[in-house]
Motif scaffolding. Structure first.
Motif, mmCIF file in Angstrom:
data_model
loop_
_atom_site.group_PDB
_atom_site.id
_atom_site.type_symbol
_atom_site.label_atom_id
_atom_site.label_comp_id
_atom_site.label_asym_id
_atom_site.label_seq_id
_atom_site.Cartn_x
_atom_site.Cartn_y
_atom_site.Cartn_z
ATOM 1 N N UNK A 1 0.734 -1.185 -0.049
ATOM 2 C CA UNK A 1 0.113 0.192 -0.044
ATOM 3 C C UNK A 1 0.910 1.377 -0.082
ATOM 4 N N UNK A 2 2.151 0.985 0.606
ATOM 5 C CA UNK A 2 2.943 2.290 0.453
ATOM 6 C C UNK A 2 3.473 2.614 -0.859
ATOM 7 N N UNK A 3 3.314 1.753 -1.922
ATOM 8 C CA UNK A 3 3.820 1.888 -3.106
ATOM 9 C C UNK A 3 2.582 2.670 -4.131
ATOM 10 N N UNK A 4 1.567 2.942 -3.506
ATOM 11 C CA UNK A 4 0.424 3.621 -4.210
ATOM 12 C C UNK A 4 0.568 5.304 -3.896
ATOM 13 N N UNK A 5 0.395 5.980 -4.827
ATOM 14 C CA UNK A 5 0.144 7.323 -4.943
ATOM 15 C C UNK A 5 -1.029 7.975 -5.626
ATOM 16 N N UNK A 6 -1.863 8.374 -5.029
ATOM 17 C CA UNK A 6 -2.993 8.935 -5.958
ATOM 18 C C UNK A 6 -2.618 10.650 -6.378
ATOM 19 N N UNK B 1 4.007 14.743 -14.285
ATOM 20 C CA UNK B 1 4.886 15.856 -14.040
ATOM 21 C C UNK B 1 5.816 15.473 -12.627
ATOM 22 N N UNK B 2 5.264 15.069 -11.582
ATOM 23 C CA UNK B 2 5.892 14.757 -10.323
ATOM 24 C C UNK B 2 7.073 13.780 -10.543
ATOM 25 N N UNK C 1 12.510 8.769 -2.419
ATOM 26 C CA UNK C 1 12.300 9.610 -1.648
ATOM 27 C C UNK C 1 11.928 11.214 -2.081
ATOM 28 N N UNK C 2 12.504 11.316 -3.370
ATOM 29 C CA UNK C 2 12.079 12.385 -3.951
ATOM 30 C C UNK C 2 10.768 12.603 -4.451
ATOM 31 N N UNK D 1 8.102 15.538 -3.163
ATOM 32 C CA UNK D 1 7.066 16.389 -4.240
ATOM 33 C C UNK D 1 5.554 16.112 -3.836
ATOM 34 N N UNK D 2 5.320 14.654 -3.660
ATOM 35 C CA UNK D 2 3.929 14.618 -3.189
ATOM 36 C C UNK D 2 3.419 15.060 -2.002
ATOM 37 N N UNK D 3 4.275 15.281 -0.903
ATOM 38 C CA UNK D 3 4.165 15.916 0.187
ATOM 39 C C UNK D 3 3.686 17.413 -0.072
ATOM 40 N N UNK D 4 4.514 17.998 -0.667
ATOM 41 C CA UNK D 4 4.533 19.375 -1.249
ATOM 42 C C UNK D 4 3.076 19.953 -1.944
#
Length: 503
Positions: A193-198, A207-208, A364-365, A369-372
């Motif tokens: 589940x940690x490998x999934x980004x919406x 872009x990210x 990590x990058x 960017x996801x957090x930003x």
């Protein structure tokens, strides 16, 4: 400077020198000046004016005075009071006071997105003047009567009050869990589940990913034709998009030999778009395995854009390339915009899989960017579980008798009946990429062809160069409109080609 005056003088200088737009673009390329076809077209039409450095190049190339080309007269220019601002080429006289002029970033010089470019701008101008336009240009299901399933709307309404705050940066647990289970069905290996980004659509995630990966001069392999966002995002990130050919003679499959030739020590990754936009091609296992073998040999990341993976026809089956590459680092993209006809909700995702150990720093990058951006659209995340589970209404569209299937059949037959037009029949998505016999119609500029069709027949489509296809011999058709609309379009396009010859 006045756009109209500049455009008028630019055209006059080109005529005086006997030069066409393509000649100027070639001269720019030879001198290392970044000047794209779309930009030159906008200068000539008066839609925009160039930056100072490009103006200087144009004046030199056409052997005219720069101030004359700019449309200003230095003799009659009013003297400005001393404001303490240094005089420079980015100031202009306004009421006797030097005013600073703000230009777009030079990073945009080689960025094109003609899916919403100059031809679309002209269509909007015509619409504002009261002209009705038949649109075959963009894959937006809603205007063509494709509606979001009722169950999805119902569930979003029930959950809206729980979606007022931010979610975790990667997305809500329930949405990511459903995506993880979907990845398991696609046999994508080594996914938690940690490998999934919406994301706010796949576009944001592309872009990210490019921003997190590419340093200046890094190369990334991208198909030609492509979905132009990939090239644009790679360029904006400072990277160099290197286009490998998809072969029309082989059902638009990637040319593996061409891919091999274009790999250098600066190549970091390869992009595939499968099912493909703009061609509608679906890649078979042996082609995917060939790409995996090349990526393995040269230690490349695989980025796989699979947003149309549930829109596959003719009994074919989509294969995720990541399922063939457990030892490589892969990023797989998909979403609900197309398969569930909810493009406006903006919900997509990416799945990191395979050998994540070799990409720890890159990941990590991605996290940074996801957090930003805090998180993606939370109400849209709330319906991912509903959409991916249970009955899939899209399947009714892609079988014989279904709208997408029947519309494909109609427009494919109608276009290929036109003398001088041929096409590889698409197997997936809702696009086709017909070929024009350029000698028959004397076509040297496909953007001009698209503009001429728009002005003559009030039909909007996108020329092949808008998808980084180098020859002026293709255009993309979106076959989302109902058959009665496609029939009207086909009749008008047929008539257009009966008389059209480009000057």
């Amino acid at each position: 400077m006045s756009r109209e005056t500049f455009a008028e003088r630019l055209r006059a200088a080109m005529e005086q020198q006997g030069k066409k737009q393509v000649d100027i673009i070639r001269m720019a390329s030879e001198q290392g000046v970044k000047l794209g076809k779309s930009h030159m077209s906008q200068y000539v039409s008066g839609k925009t004016v160039p930056r100072t450095d490009l103006l200087h190049f144009l004046a030199e190339a056409l052997q005219v005075d720069e101030d004359w080309l700019r449309g200003t007269d230095p003799v009659s220019r009013p003297e400005a009071p001393d404001t303490g601002m240094p005089e420079n080429k980015e100031t202009k006289a306004l009421g006797g006071i030097k005013m600073r002029e703000f230009k777009k970033s030079s990073k945009l010089n080689n960025v094109l997105y003609d899916v919403r470019g100059p031809v679309v701008d002209e269509a909007e101008r015509m619409e504002e003047a009261g002209t009705q336009i038949l649109k075959l240009n963009i894959g937006n299901p809603a205007p063509f009567g494709f509606h979001t399933p009722d169950e999805v709307i119902y569930d979003m309404r029930r959950q809206l009050t729980e979606c007022e705050g931010y979610s975790p940066a990667k997305g809500m647990f329930a949405a990511r869990k459903a995506i993880m289970q979907y990845a398991q069905l696609k046999q994508i290996p080594n996914v938690t589940i940690e490998d999934i980004y919406t994301g706010n659509g796949v576009s944001e995630l592309i872009n990210l990913c490019m921003s997190a990966l590419l340093d200046d001069g890094d190369e990334i392999l991208i198909p030609s034709p492509d979905y132009p966002l990939w090239t644009a995002c790679a360029t904006l990130a400072g990277g160099k998009a290197v286009h490998y050919i998809c072969d029309e003679q082989s059902e638009w499959f990637p040319d593996l030999d061409d891919i091999r030739k274009k790999i250098t020590d600066r190549t970091k990754a390869i992009v595939i778009i499968n099912p493909n936009n703009p061609t509608g091609a679906l890649y078979p296992r042996d082609v995917l395995q060939g790409i995996v073998n090349i990526a393995r040999e040269h230690q490349l990341i695989i980025f796989s854009d699979e947003i149309y993976d549930r829109l596959v026809m003719d009994g074919e089956k989509h294969i995720s390339i990541a399922s063939l590459a457990p030892d490589l680092f892969c990023v797989t993209y998909s979403g609900l915009s197309k398969s569930h006809m909810i493009a406006g909700f903006r919900i997509g995702w990416m799945i990191l899989s395979g050998n994540k150990e070799i990409a720890k720093d890159y990941i990590e990058g991605l996290k940074m960017l996801s957090n930003m951006r805090l998180c993606s659209n939370v109400p849209a995340q709330s319906i991912v579980q509903t959409a991916l589970g249970g009955y899939q209404s899209v399947e009714n569209y892609i079988i014989p008798g279904g709208r997408i299937y029947e519309q494909r059949e109609f427009i494919y037959n109608a276009l290929t009946d036109i003398p001088g037009i041929s096409c590889v029949k698409p197997k997936a998505a809702f696009y086709m990429f017909p070929k024009i016999d350029v000698q028959k119609f004397n076509i040297t500029n496909d953007e001009q062809f698209a503009l001429d069709l728009l002005r003559d027949k009030k039909i909007l489509l996108i020329q092949g160069s808008g998808f980084n296809w180098q020859q002026p011999d293709h255009f993309r058709v979106v076959y989302l409109p109902r058959i009665e609309i496609l029939k009207e379009c086909a009749e008008k396009i047929t008539d257009f080609f009966s008389y059209y010859r480009q000057h």
